[in-house]
Design a protein around this motif. Sequence first.
Motif, PDB file in Angstrom:
ATOM      1  N   ARG A 191       0.840  -1.207   0.000  1.00  0.00           N
ATOM      2  CA  ARG A 191       0.000   0.000   0.000  1.00  0.00           C
ATOM      3  C   ARG A 191       0.869   1.249   0.000  1.00  0.00           C
ATOM      4  O   ARG A 191       2.090   1.165   0.020  1.00  0.00           O
ATOM      5  N   SER A 192       0.215   2.391  -0.027  1.00  0.00           N
ATOM      6  CA  SER A 192       0.955   3.653  -0.034  1.00  0.00           C
ATOM      7  C   SER A 192       0.772   4.380   1.296  1.00  0.00           C
ATOM      8  O   SER A 192      -0.164   4.108   2.052  1.00  0.00           O
ATOM      9  N   MET A 193       1.703   5.267   1.575  1.00  0.00           N
ATOM     10  CA  MET A 193       1.637   6.077   2.786  1.00  0.00           C
ATOM     11  C   MET A 193       1.989   7.514   2.426  1.00  0.00           C
ATOM     12  O   MET A 193       2.778   7.768   1.525  1.00  0.00           O
ATOM     13  N   ASP A 194       1.407   8.418   3.188  1.00  0.00           N
ATOM     14  CA  ASP A 194       1.695   9.832   3.010  1.00  0.00           C
ATOM     15  C   ASP A 194       2.899  10.169   3.886  1.00  0.00           C
ATOM     16  O   ASP A 194       2.820  10.047   5.116  1.00  0.00           O
ATOM     17  N   VAL A 195       4.017  10.540   3.264  1.00  0.00           N
ATOM     18  CA  VAL A 195       5.244  10.682   4.049  1.00  0.00           C
ATOM     19  C   VAL A 195       5.894  12.048   3.846  1.00  0.00           C
ATOM     20  O   VAL A 195       5.703  12.715   2.825  1.00  0.00           O
ATOM     21  N   CYS A 196       6.640  12.426   4.873  1.00  0.00           N
ATOM     22  CA  CYS A 196       7.473  13.625   4.801  1.00  0.00           C
ATOM     23  C   CYS A 196       8.905  13.180   5.064  1.00  0.00           C
ATOM     24  O   CYS A 196       9.201  12.620   6.124  1.00  0.00           O
TER      25      CYS A 196
END
Lengths: 356, 76
Positions: A321-326
């Motif tokens: 899956r995808s993740m919102d990352v900084c």
Amino acid sequence: MKFRFEGVRIAGIQVVLPRRAVAFEDEMANFAFSAEQSLRLKKVMGFGSHRLVDAGTCASDLAVAGLEHLFGSGRVDREAVHALIVVTQSPDFFMPPTSNLIQGRVGLGREVYCLDINQGCAGFVIGLIEAFGLFAQPDVQRVVLVNADVMSRKTSPRDRNSWPLIGDGATITLVERDATSRVIHALCRMDGSRADALMIPAGGFRRPSDAESAVMVQDVNGNFRAADHLVMKGDAVFNFVQTEVPPLIYDTLALSGRSIDSVDRFLFHQPNKFMLQKLADKLATPYEKMPANIVENYGNGSGTSIPQVIWHNLRQDLLVRSMDVCLAGFGVGLTWAAMTMVLGPLAFCDAIEYSR
Amino acid sequence: VSAFLARLANILETDEVYPEDRLVEMANWDSVSALSVMAMADAQYGVSLMAEDLVSLATAGDLERFVLERVGGSPR
């Protein structure tokens, strides 16, 4: 400088770790401090063991091992790579570029654009900025970003300020064109007036290495190092990170319309657990969202740290899956750079070990 | 005991710290403590301390004054 990229993504990450793991306790006798004092340092900073190359191993050796693994396993097609960017502070030679050496060793074609970048702890974000930028060229479909350093070879084993946290390694990040990917924002700041906070004083053209530059000298804190070795002003670096990184993160999040709470993970460079937890406190984000476990397991490998954080903590998630990352890197230069993106699903996220 | 000295005692892993205590004579006063003090000054008071500042300060009370005088804008 602000950056904005569209139509690109990170497709996969390959970590290469030296096989040799050395525990903090086994090196304490090298330091001019009592065991009790050093164990206190270990506890406060979160040291464990670090990965070190064998004598003579170069950054390109680690990178070549990783690339051959990717080509051999069929995860990357050797013919489909259009550019090779190598970020390192430990090139095999002053000349030629390490990227050209790697191109020759793994047999990449002559149309492949090779580029070396001299960057350190911000080197993953800087490398991505350069990799993404190449996609402005219509023919570019795939760029390989290599981060590789063997900084242990330029660090004094008797320097308790730097040696316990140094880790060697390489990471290979495959960047691909992807019309469906979300916009990627980045922000990079630099301040060369503070360049002396992290440097190797001798060995370049300003001060060539000689007999004098190899002499070990004890500093005011009791650490022994030579001018040929890496020297870090720990207090200046600490203050730099705590002062400059939080505004960088706020400004990067604002650029991309994100908030601290909307980010799934803060995948930061790994100086040590202590500094990362102070950063998490300042950003008012829970420690679980800012993994800080790379130095205790592998050491701080400069530009390899962020890919290592991703692999060590998130590989199972990011394969599906995808993740919102900084992302954020900060260090030598001084340089501090952050980037927001939707990361994953990745085609691969794996590690191999290297020994001679 | 002030909040600052209580935080200092916590860093030095001791029960109490008094203003007249000399920093270099304290059991756990070393570069690790210095970094922890810098972190505490930054996090709790928004004050950036440098290692050379700490060297110039003799007692715990001197340190406390140095930090509290710089709250809300360092004169540096």
